[in-house]
Write a protein that holds these residues in place. Structure first.
Motif, short mmCIF file in Angstrom:
data_model
loop_
_atom_site.label_atom_id
_atom_site.label_comp_id
_atom_site.label_asym_id
_atom_site.label_seq_id
_atom_site.Cartn_x
_atom_site.Cartn_y
_atom_site.Cartn_z
N CYS A 68 0.71 -1.29 0.04
CA CYS A 68 -0.11 -0.14 0.23
C CYS A 68 0.97 1.32 -0.01
N ASP B 183 3.85 1.63 -1.34
CA ASP B 183 4.37 1.41 -2.53
C ASP B 183 3.31 2.01 -3.55
N LEU B 184 2.11 1.69 -3.24
CA LEU B 184 1.07 2.37 -4.27
C LEU B 184 1.05 3.64 -4.20
N ARG C 168 3.33 5.83 -3.19
CA ARG C 168 4.54 6.19 -3.84
C ARG C 168 4.16 6.28 -5.34
N ARG C 169 3.82 5.33 -6.06
CA ARG C 169 3.77 5.23 -7.29
C ARG C 169 2.71 6.22 -7.92
#
Lengths: 234, 291
Positions: free
Chosen positions: A100, A102-103, A105-106
């Motif tokens: 989550c 990393d999501l 961040r992306r």
């Protein structure tokens, strides 16, 4: 530092952050920027419920506040050590939280971590250590495992471990060692709101920690070895 | 039939990949060893306990990493972790059909604790980057030492985990829990308890493992090949679905104190029989009972 003082120093322009036991979340304002905040207090162990709750809070920010920076203020003695958490797959809950983050961040959210109490092993891996940049207060503590437990697992006498801890950055707990090794970008002292605003303004791209660790002399091989494996012709 | 459990990292790769297709990167002849172990008068390994390279699986191009449990339980140190991170990042450049991680690890190597922890975090970032770029990362877990600590988290960041009954997957190993919290919390010498808590069958029933195979290198090969066509989905909706599944797990089983309680609640008849069934009978028995 207690949570109220910490939040007041980070967000002198005000904040709406609600605590529920050892968990808190909400938003604060720093020099006109809204920042989402998710964290814990009291060196709390992170079990499956807490990992799940933090993951939900990250997803909520991604859904409701596109692009809003996220500041993780997680104070943890590590993952909860329990048979029941293992039975239910705590590693899967920790991984979900990491995914989550990393999501976010992306999807264009700046993700920062600030270690204000303790940061230990699994609880650190799934939270602040996965931020774009992680910072620490000077009196915070970062470690993998306490020395007696380490001694039992490695079969190396406690006296020897204690002695090595005095000199080795690789071995000894402590924020300065983690800074030297590149995992902590900088220590925040004095005007915390200014530190936060500055961190929000710095562009981020990729994972800079190996290069930082090499530059600061704390990890001499990580960057070189990873680069060779990435680029060597076979 | 070759036991995956008993094989070495190199043996597993030899059986998994097309014959002769493995090209190792930074092989032992390069002698890239841990700089930290000598401080502790601990012997080093010329590959730091991990084999990384390129190979073919039924002709498909794959990158592979295999942790060697025989060296420090496959634990992650500075060099070991950097090899894994470098391999994952290589996938961003060379775009293989998939990355296979043959995990076998107790997690962070405590002899170089700080470097190991940061290395695991770098591996996590790299796995997530590879998946976000559309390349599947598949985990194979059936080695002697299981997969724990930070590598237990890494495994669940990947697209799928293939396990054998003998494989183990968790965060804190039973010994660590027993040492820290006491034997009444987790008796690490109770083999049956350990296997039904962190072993392949329970992980498969929970949905933590996508595939359960026999302890046979060729069975792992077939399972890995079948998963290569998996398309990573790291979207918000995929994570919302995972969030809902984890909510449901907490709700349904949060008060269970033993795997037997969970299996019973899943509707398995005579759950106490599951540990003694061979893989084929087990799969037939639980085929419509997974969480």
């Amino acid at each position: 530092m207690d949570l109220t003082s910490l939040l007041n120093r980070l967000f002198p322009d005000g904040h709406e952050i609600a605590a529920d036991g050892v968990y808190f979340d909400g938003a604060g304002r720093v020099f006109g920027t809204e920042v989402a905040v998710i964290g814990t207090i009291d060196n709390t162990p992170i079990g499956i419920e807490l990992a799940f709750r933090m993951a939900g809070a990250v997803l909520e920010v991604v859904r409701r506040h596109p692009g809003r920076p996220i500041l993780l203020l997680v104070d943890t003695q590590g993952q909860r050590l329990s048979h029941r958490d293992e039975l239910l797959g705590i590693n899967g809950y920790m991984a979900h939280l990491a995914k989550c983050i990393d999501l976010a961040r992306r999807n264009g959210h700046r993700v920062l971590g600030l270690v204000h109490g303790q940061a230990v092993s699994g609880g650190f891996l799934a939270t602040s250590l996965l931020a774009d940049r992680c910072y620490a207060l000077p009196d915070a503590e970062i470690r993998v495992m306490n020395l007696p437990a380490m001694s039992r697992v490695t079969k190396i006498p406690l006296e020897r471990l204690t002695e090595l801890s005095a000199s080795s950055p690789v071995f000894a707990p402590g924020v300065e060692n983690y800074r030297r090794m590149g995992a902590i970008t900088a220590l925040w002292e004095g005007d915390l709101a200014a530190c936060l605003a500055e961190a929000l303004a710095v562009p981020t791209d990729g994972d800079p920690r190996r290069a930082l660790g090499e530059e600061r002399g704390g990890r001499q091989l990580a960057r070189k070895v990873a680069d060779r494996v990435r680029h060597d012709a076979v | 039939m070759t036991s995956y459990y008993e094989d070495s990292a190199r043996g597993r790769l030899a059986g998994l990949l097309d014959p002769g297709s493995l090209t190792e990167i930074l092989p032992p002849t390069e002698r890239v060893v841990s700089p930290h172990l000598r401080q502790l008068d601990t012997p080093a390994a010329f590959d730091d306990g991990i084999v990384v390279g390129e190979g073919r699986l039924a002709g498909r191009r794959v990158l592979v990493a295999a942790q060697e449990g025989g060296f420090m339980g496959g634990a992650v140190g500075e060099v070991h972790g950097a090899k894994l991170t470098g391999l994952l990042e290589r996938a961003l450049d060379t775009r293989p059909d998939g990355v296979l991680l043959l995990v076998e690890s107790g997690g962070v190597r405590l002899h170089e604790a700080n470097a190991g922890l940061i290395a695991v975090s770098e591996v996590m970032r790299a796995v997530l980057a590879v998946r976000a770029s559309g390349i599947p990362v598949i985990v194979l877990d059936g080695g002697t030492f299981g997969c724990f600590g930070g590598m237990g988290i890494v495994s669940r960041l990947c697209d799928a985990v293939v396990m054998s009954e003998e494989g183990r997957l968790g965060l804190s190993g039973p010994e660590v829990i027993e040492t820290t919290m006491g034997v009444e919390e987790f008796d690490s010498r109770d083999r049956a308890l350990v296997w039904r808590t962190v072993g392949g069958k329970h992980r498969y029933l929970l949905g933590e493992a996508a595939t359960l195979v026999e302890d046979d290198v060729s069975a792992f090969r077939a399972a890995a090949l079948a998963l290569l066509d998996h398309k990573p989905d790291v979207s918000l909706s995929a994570l919302e679905a995972e969030h809902a599944a984890l909510a449901s797990r907490l709700e349904r089983f949060g008060d269970c104190r033993d795997a037997l309680d969970i299996w019973e609640r899943l509707g398995v008849e005579e759950p106490e029989r599951l540990p003694i069934l061979d893989t084929a009978d087990f799969l037939a028995t639980v085929c419509d009972r997974r969480a």
